[in-house]
Design an enzyme around this catalytic site. Structure first.
Site, PDB file in Angstrom:
ATOM      1  N   ASP A 245     -23.967 -37.700  15.487  1.00  0.00           N
ATOM      2  CA  ASP A 245     -24.169 -37.622  16.937  1.00  0.00           C
ATOM      3  C   ASP A 245     -24.308 -36.161  17.351  1.00  0.00           C
ATOM      4  O   ASP A 245     -23.494 -35.327  16.951  1.00  0.00           O
ATOM      5  CB  ASP A 245     -22.973 -38.253  17.669  1.00  0.00           C
ATOM      6  CG  ASP A 245     -22.858 -39.750  17.396  1.00  0.00           C
ATOM      7  OD1 ASP A 245     -21.732 -40.280  17.438  1.00  0.00           O
ATOM      8  OD2 ASP A 245     -23.898 -40.372  17.114  1.00  0.00           O
ATOM      9  N   HIS A 299     -23.102 -41.498  10.056  1.00  0.00           N
ATOM     10  CA  HIS A 299     -22.796 -42.921  10.214  1.00  0.00           C
ATOM     11  C   HIS A 299     -24.034 -43.720  10.604  1.00  0.00           C
ATOM     12  O   HIS A 299     -25.089 -43.161  10.900  1.00  0.00           O
ATOM     13  CB  HIS A 299     -21.688 -43.106  11.268  1.00  0.00           C
ATOM     14  CG  HIS A 299     -22.033 -42.552  12.619  1.00  0.00           C
ATOM     15  ND1 HIS A 299     -22.094 -41.193  12.890  1.00  0.00           N
ATOM     16  CD2 HIS A 299     -22.332 -43.169  13.782  1.00  0.00           C
ATOM     17  CE1 HIS A 299     -22.408 -41.021  14.166  1.00  0.00           C
ATOM     18  NE2 HIS A 299     -22.569 -42.184  14.720  1.00  0.00           N
ATOM     19  N   ARG A 309     -22.869 -57.920  18.447  1.00  0.00           N
ATOM     20  CA  ARG A 309     -21.818 -56.894  18.318  1.00  0.00           C
ATOM     21  C   ARG A 309     -21.968 -55.900  19.463  1.00  0.00           C
ATOM     22  O   ARG A 309     -23.092 -55.574  19.865  1.00  0.00           O
ATOM     23  CB  ARG A 309     -21.942 -56.165  16.979  1.00  0.00           C
ATOM     24  CG  ARG A 309     -20.965 -55.005  16.820  1.00  0.00           C
ATOM     25  CD  ARG A 309     -21.002 -54.398  15.426  1.00  0.00           C
ATOM     26  NE  ARG A 309     -20.069 -53.275  15.364  1.00  0.00           N
ATOM     27  CZ  ARG A 309     -20.445 -52.004  15.530  1.00  0.00           C
ATOM     28  NH1 ARG A 309     -21.720 -51.702  15.736  1.00  0.00           N
ATOM     29  NH2 ARG A 309     -19.553 -51.028  15.481  1.00  0.00           N
TER      30      ARG A 309
HETATM   31  C1  LIG Z   1     -27.545 -36.764  22.896  1.00  0.00           C
HETATM   32  C2  LIG Z   1     -27.746 -38.031  22.596  1.00  0.00           C
HETATM   33  C3  LIG Z   1     -28.865 -38.524  21.777  1.00  0.00           C
HETATM   34  C4  LIG Z   1     -28.427 -39.979  21.531  1.00  0.00           C
HETATM   35  C5  LIG Z   1     -27.685 -40.332  22.786  1.00  0.00           C
HETATM   36  C6  LIG Z   1     -26.825 -39.126  22.994  1.00  0.00           C
HETATM   37  C7  LIG Z   1     -25.664 -39.171  21.964  1.00  0.00           C
HETATM   38  C8  LIG Z   1     -25.976 -39.967  20.711  1.00  0.00           C
HETATM   39  C9  LIG Z   1     -27.464 -40.009  20.336  1.00  0.00           C
HETATM   40  C10 LIG Z   1     -27.897 -41.255  19.561  1.00  0.00           C
HETATM   41  C11 LIG Z   1     -27.275 -42.497  20.190  1.00  0.00           C
HETATM   42  C12 LIG Z   1     -27.510 -41.209  18.093  1.00  0.00           C
HETATM   43  C13 LIG Z   1     -28.218 -42.353  17.342  1.00  0.00           C
HETATM   44  C14 LIG Z   1     -29.743 -42.245  17.499  1.00  0.00           C
HETATM   45  C15 LIG Z   1     -30.203 -42.262  18.974  1.00  0.00           C
HETATM   46  C16 LIG Z   1     -31.676 -42.035  19.025  1.00  0.00           C
HETATM   47  C17 LIG Z   1     -30.026 -43.640  19.555  1.00  0.00           C
HETATM   48  O1  LIG Z   1     -29.829 -44.591  18.824  1.00  0.00           O
HETATM   49  O2  LIG Z   1     -30.070 -43.747  20.784  1.00  0.00           O
HETATM   50  C18 LIG Z   1     -29.436 -41.162  19.709  1.00  0.00           C
HETATM   51  C19 LIG Z   1     -29.598 -40.945  21.206  1.00  0.00           C
HETATM   52  C20 LIG Z   1     -30.964 -40.398  21.615  1.00  0.00           C
HETATM   53  O3  LIG Z   1     -31.559 -39.603  20.856  1.00  0.00           O
HETATM   54  O4  LIG Z   1     -31.397 -40.776  22.723  1.00  0.00           O
HETATM   55  O1  LIG Z   2     -22.099 -49.087  17.304  1.00  0.00           O
HETATM   56  C1  LIG Z   2     -21.580 -48.288  16.498  1.00  0.00           C
HETATM   57  O2  LIG Z   2     -20.573 -48.562  15.825  1.00  0.00           O
HETATM   58  C2  LIG Z   2     -22.196 -46.899  16.348  1.00  0.00           C
HETATM   59  C3  LIG Z   2     -23.038 -46.500  17.539  1.00  0.00           C
HETATM   60  C4  LIG Z   2     -23.534 -45.094  17.368  1.00  0.00           C
HETATM   61  O3  LIG Z   2     -23.493 -44.503  16.298  1.00  0.00           O
HETATM   62  C5  LIG Z   2     -24.070 -44.355  18.520  1.00  0.00           C
HETATM   63  O4  LIG Z   2     -24.275 -44.967  19.598  1.00  0.00           O
HETATM   64  O5  LIG Z   2     -24.278 -43.105  18.329  1.00  0.00           O
HETATM   65 FE   LIG Z   3     -23.651 -42.404  16.551  1.00  0.00          FE
END
Ligand SMILES: C=C1C[C@]23C[C@H]1CC[C@H]2[C@]1(C)CCC[C@@](C)(C(=O)O)[C@H]1[C@@H]3C(=O)O
Ligand SMILES: O=C(O)CCC(=O)C(=O)O
Ligand SMILES: [Fe+2]
Length: 380
Positions: A245, A299, A309
């Site tokens: 993250d 992760h 979930r």
């Molecule tokens: C700064 C951020 C980018 C994301 C949202 C926030 C904090 C976590 C990041 C994220 C959730 C991590 C997993 C991938 C991501 C693309 C997602 O699934 O949304 C990420 C978010 C983002 O890039 O918008």
């Molecule tokens: O749902 C989860 O356990 C992980 C979610 C996650 O990694 C995120 O939102 O950045």
């Molecule tokens: Fe995450």
């Protein structure tokens, strides 16, 4: 109210598993209609490459649970032992659990009820919860990515005292004024806990107990609700792909379904939900603040074919304009500077406009920012 299974009314739902007629072609980034891969019965964009496909025999991650009452125990030995456990876990994989965290269980239950309400809405309703990039309702990132779509929907809200999140207005209109009250109560509880955790992390790094608390006192944080519908082929897709993250600290409340996995020692490990605990991750920005001493937790989330979930994630960030630079005592000849100075605003801009978050975001960001700011070289 139990969440109604998300009706995959195919015409507008990217995670539908029925025969496609048209799938959001207007939104798909590459304007290609996601092609149903017949043998898998899910659109090909949701199928991840073989080397990233999920595994379901992941061993359990060994992780300490820190009783947060230790900070007010007045027992220096207990505090020192807790700090030692935090230090070991954060140097290895960047994750630990906290118990007796002080967040009211009723608040957590209400959070999951609101998630059931929201994610049970028709897609057309959810899509009205639009915010600026990175905020609001998202499903599968159709329109943002062109492959490796995550099997999830999410709702991301900004928590910053002097910023009015326009989406909250939409949600208040939808669910009533108590939604606003809940949102603030939840984020205030998470902010309070994260600042206490920062005290413990500070001690574990040999800093003044108040140093990190003061650094994050003013924060511009994020509340994110993740919803993972059941999937017919959980062996082919991922709820959220491998990443760390970008923020500073993650406080994750997952339901009892399970699906979070952490990469350590070159192998994915499961983090089984433990009622009464919250998951704490070290994130990218904090890894830089610790001069690389603590690892940003790598992760991902796997899905299943039985039940939805939900996870609720609070991301702590410093004020947008605060310079992230490690305290001098963490920069030594043996451990020289690992990352250039930066602000959270710049990293957020990078992940929203230049780079898809993955397991190497900070390396890519470090290279990019030094190209953008030639004078911002990593100082010894
Ligand atoms: C700064 C951020 C980018 C994301 C949202 C926030 C904090 C976590 C990041 C994220 C959730 C991590 C997993 C991938 C991501 C693309 C997602 O699934 O949304 C990420 C978010 C983002 O890039 O918008
Ligand atoms: O749902 C989860 O356990 C992980 C979610 C996650 O990694 C995120 O939102 O950045
Ligand atoms: Fe995450």
């Amino acid at each position: 109210m139990e969440h109604q299974p998300m009706e995959c009314s195919y015409s507008n739902n990217p995670m539908s598993q029925k025969k496609p007629n048209s799938l959001l072609t207007s939104e798909a980034k590459n304007d290609q209609q996601p092609v149903l891969a017949p043998e898998s019965d899910i659109a090909s964009q949701f199928i991840w490459p073989d080397h990233e496909k999920p595994c379901f025999d992941a061993p359990e991650l060994e992780v300490p649970t820190i009783d947060m009452t230790v900070l007010s125990s007045g027992d220096p030995l207990a505090v020192s032992k807790a700090a030692e456990l935090v230090n070991e876990a954060c140097k290895k994989h960047g994750l630990f659990l906290v118990s007796n965290h002080g967040v009211d269980s009723g608040l957590l239950d209400r959070a999951h009820e609101y998630m059931n309400f929201f994610f049970g809405l028709q897609l057309s309703d959810k899509q009205k919860a639009k915010g600026e990039i990175g905020y609001g309702y998202t499903n599968s990132f159709v329109g943002r990515y062109s492959s490796k779509f995550p099997w999830m929907e999410s709702l991301t809200l900004r928590y910053c005292p002097d910023v009015q999140d326009i989406m909250v207005e939409y949600l208040v209109n939808k669910f009533g004024e108590d939604m606003r009250q809940f949102g603030y109560e939840y984020c205030e509880a998470m902010e309070k806990l994260s600042l206490r955790i920062m005290e413990l992390i500070g001690i574990s790094l040999g800093l003044e107990q108040s140093y990190l608390r003061d650094f994050f006192q003013e924060n511009d944080s994020i509340l994110r609700m993740d919803y993972y519908p059941p999937c017919k082929r959980p062996d082919l897709t991922l709820g959220v792909g491998p990443h760390s993250d970008p923020p500073s600290l993650t406080i994750l409340h997952q339901d009892l379904v399970g699906g979070l996995q952490v990469l350590t020692d070159g192998k994915w490990h499961s983090v089984t939900p433990i009622p009464g605990t919250l998951i704490i991750n070290i994130d990218d920005t904090f890894m830089a603040l610790s001069n690389g001493i603590y690892k940003s937790c790598l992760h991902r989330a796997v899905v299943n074919n039985q039940t939805a979930r939900k996870s609720l994630v609070f991301f702590l960030n410093p004020r947008m304009d605060k310079t992230v630079t490690p305290p001098a005592c963490l920069v030594t000849s043996k451990n020289p500077r690992k990352y250039p100075d930066f602000t959270w605003a710049t990293l957020l801009h990078f992940v929203h406009n230049h780079y898809r978050v993955d397991m190497k975001t900070m390396d890519a960001f470090s290279k990019w920012i030094q190209e953008q700011e030639p004078n911002n070289k990593i100082q010894a």
